[in-house]
Design an enzyme around this catalytic site. Structure first.
Site, PDB file in Angstrom:
ATOM      1  N   HIS A  80       0.705  -1.301  -0.414  1.00  0.00           N
ATOM      2  CA  HIS A  80       0.075  -0.254   0.484  1.00  0.00           C
ATOM      3  C   HIS A  80       1.278   0.915  -0.292  1.00  0.00           C
ATOM      4  O   HIS A  80       2.250   1.212   0.619  1.00  0.00           O
ATOM      5  CB  HIS A  80      -1.115  -0.363   1.429  1.00  0.00           C
ATOM      6  CG  HIS A  80      -0.063  -0.621   2.511  1.00  0.00           C
ATOM      7  ND1 HIS A  80      -0.042  -1.434   3.229  1.00  0.00           N
ATOM      8  CD2 HIS A  80       0.329   0.540   3.031  1.00  0.00           C
ATOM      9  CE1 HIS A  80       0.564  -1.101   4.366  1.00  0.00           C
ATOM     10  NE2 HIS A  80       1.072  -0.008   4.271  1.00  0.00           N
ATOM     11  N   ARG A 172      13.453  -5.358   4.490  1.00  0.00           N
ATOM     12  CA  ARG A 172      12.201  -5.755   5.315  1.00  0.00           C
ATOM     13  C   ARG A 172      10.955  -5.400   5.104  1.00  0.00           C
ATOM     14  O   ARG A 172      10.777  -4.084   4.427  1.00  0.00           O
ATOM     15  CB  ARG A 172      12.471  -5.315   6.889  1.00  0.00           C
ATOM     16  CG  ARG A 172      11.098  -5.680   7.820  1.00  0.00           C
ATOM     17  CD  ARG A 172      10.016  -4.770   7.463  1.00  0.00           C
ATOM     18  NE  ARG A 172       9.419  -5.733   8.712  1.00  0.00           N
ATOM     19  CZ  ARG A 172       7.989  -5.054   8.949  1.00  0.00           C
ATOM     20  NH1 ARG A 172       7.690  -3.698   7.810  1.00  0.00           N
ATOM     21  NH2 ARG A 172       7.123  -5.299   9.721  1.00  0.00           N
ATOM     22  N   ASP A 174       7.477  -4.938   4.351  1.00  0.00           N
ATOM     23  CA  ASP A 174       5.848  -5.196   4.909  1.00  0.00           C
ATOM     24  C   ASP A 174       4.393  -6.419   4.770  1.00  0.00           C
ATOM     25  O   ASP A 174       4.242  -5.774   3.777  1.00  0.00           O
ATOM     26  CB  ASP A 174       5.912  -3.452   4.971  1.00  0.00           C
ATOM     27  CG  ASP A 174       5.093  -3.194   6.109  1.00  0.00           C
ATOM     28  OD1 ASP A 174       4.845  -3.271   7.583  1.00  0.00           O
ATOM     29  OD2 ASP A 174       3.784  -2.271   5.358  1.00  0.00           O
ATOM     30  N   GLU A 203       7.538  -9.238   6.543  1.00  0.00           N
ATOM     31  CA  GLU A 203       6.437  -9.418   7.761  1.00  0.00           C
ATOM     32  C   GLU A 203       5.360 -10.764   7.499  1.00  0.00           C
ATOM     33  O   GLU A 203       4.571  -9.824   6.481  1.00  0.00           O
ATOM     34  CB  GLU A 203       5.925  -8.169   7.793  1.00  0.00           C
ATOM     35  CG  GLU A 203       5.141  -7.875   8.931  1.00  0.00           C
ATOM     36  CD  GLU A 203       4.476  -6.845   9.657  1.00  0.00           C
ATOM     37  OE1 GLU A 203       4.055  -6.262  10.338  1.00  0.00           O
ATOM     38  OE2 GLU A 203       4.270  -6.234   8.174  1.00  0.00           O
TER      39      GLU A 203
END
Length: 232
Positions: A80, A172, A174, A203
């Protein structure tokens, strides 16, 4: 060192990007000057991208970290964006006629013949501040993937010389479980082509948040997507 999102965003948390290809101007020494640089670019065309003062300061940070024999990974929020994201703003301005109208999950377009604004779209977890990017059966749509690929190359090999020593050492990712696994397999290929030693952590969290049931992370770890996963 792992940094939470640092890309340009008006929010405090910065999980709703305006640009993926710039570090937030407030982290640099010349925010007003950085804004002038944005105005000279075409966000969809990497050839026009320049380096702002905030970007340059971050690149210096990367060098300083590497000089200390340390590594750095940054947060990639590719499920997003924020309302100010350049493509979403084009959709708001041009409606169905926008080049980027299919980048977002628009559920209702505004009818210019009415006083009401009927424009509506999907937000992450229903949060309208975070418009969700559109996927097909293989993940994010090809034009979106193309943009993100350019972003990956920018931060992993900033000077584009084929030597990744001046770039970040990994990502990383999300809410990775909310983006199709096929996209992350392709994402890993992009990363490995630039830096075979880069690290990817996704994640991967709740299967059922309200009942505290966690997802089985095996598909992301065994499917050539991530080296590791994180949850809460």
């Amino acid at each position: 060192i792992y940094l939470n999102p640092i890309f340009e965003s008006p929010s405090a948390h910065k999980y709703g990007a305006k640009y993926y290809h710039h570090v937030d101007s407030n982290f640099g020494p010349d925010p007003r000057g950085d804004e002038k640089i944005w105005a000279e670019e075409n966000p969809v065309d990497p050839v026009t991208w320049q380096w702002t003062s905030a970007d340059s300061l971050f690149l210096q940070l990367i060098d300083d970290i590497h000089d200390r024999n340390m590594k750095i990974i940054i947060d990639g929020v590719f499920n997003h964006v924020g309302i100010p994201f350049w493509a979403f703003q084009d959709v708001i301005e041009n409606g169905e006629g926008s080049t980027y109208s299919n980048w977002f999950t628009v559920t209702s377009w505004d009818n210019p013949e009415t006083a009401e604004d009927e424009f509506d779209y999907g937000g992450w977890f229903g949060i309208k501040d975070l418009p969700v990017l559109t996927e097909d059966e293989n993940g994010l749509l090809p034009p979106i993937r193309h943009h993100i690929h350019a972003v990956v190359k920018r931060w992993m090999d900033p000077n584009g010389d084929g030597n990744p020593s001046d770039g970040i050492d990994g990502w990383r990712l999300d809410v990775a479980d909310q983006v199709h696994l096929n996209f992350w397999k392709e994402f890993r290929q992009w990363v490995v082509e630039i830096n075979p030693n880069a690290y990817l952590v996704g994640e991967v969290w709740w299967d059922d948040f309200w009942n505290n049931t966690m997802l089985n992370a095996a598909p992301w770890l065994e499917g050539d997507a991530f080296h590791g996963v994180m949850n809460y």
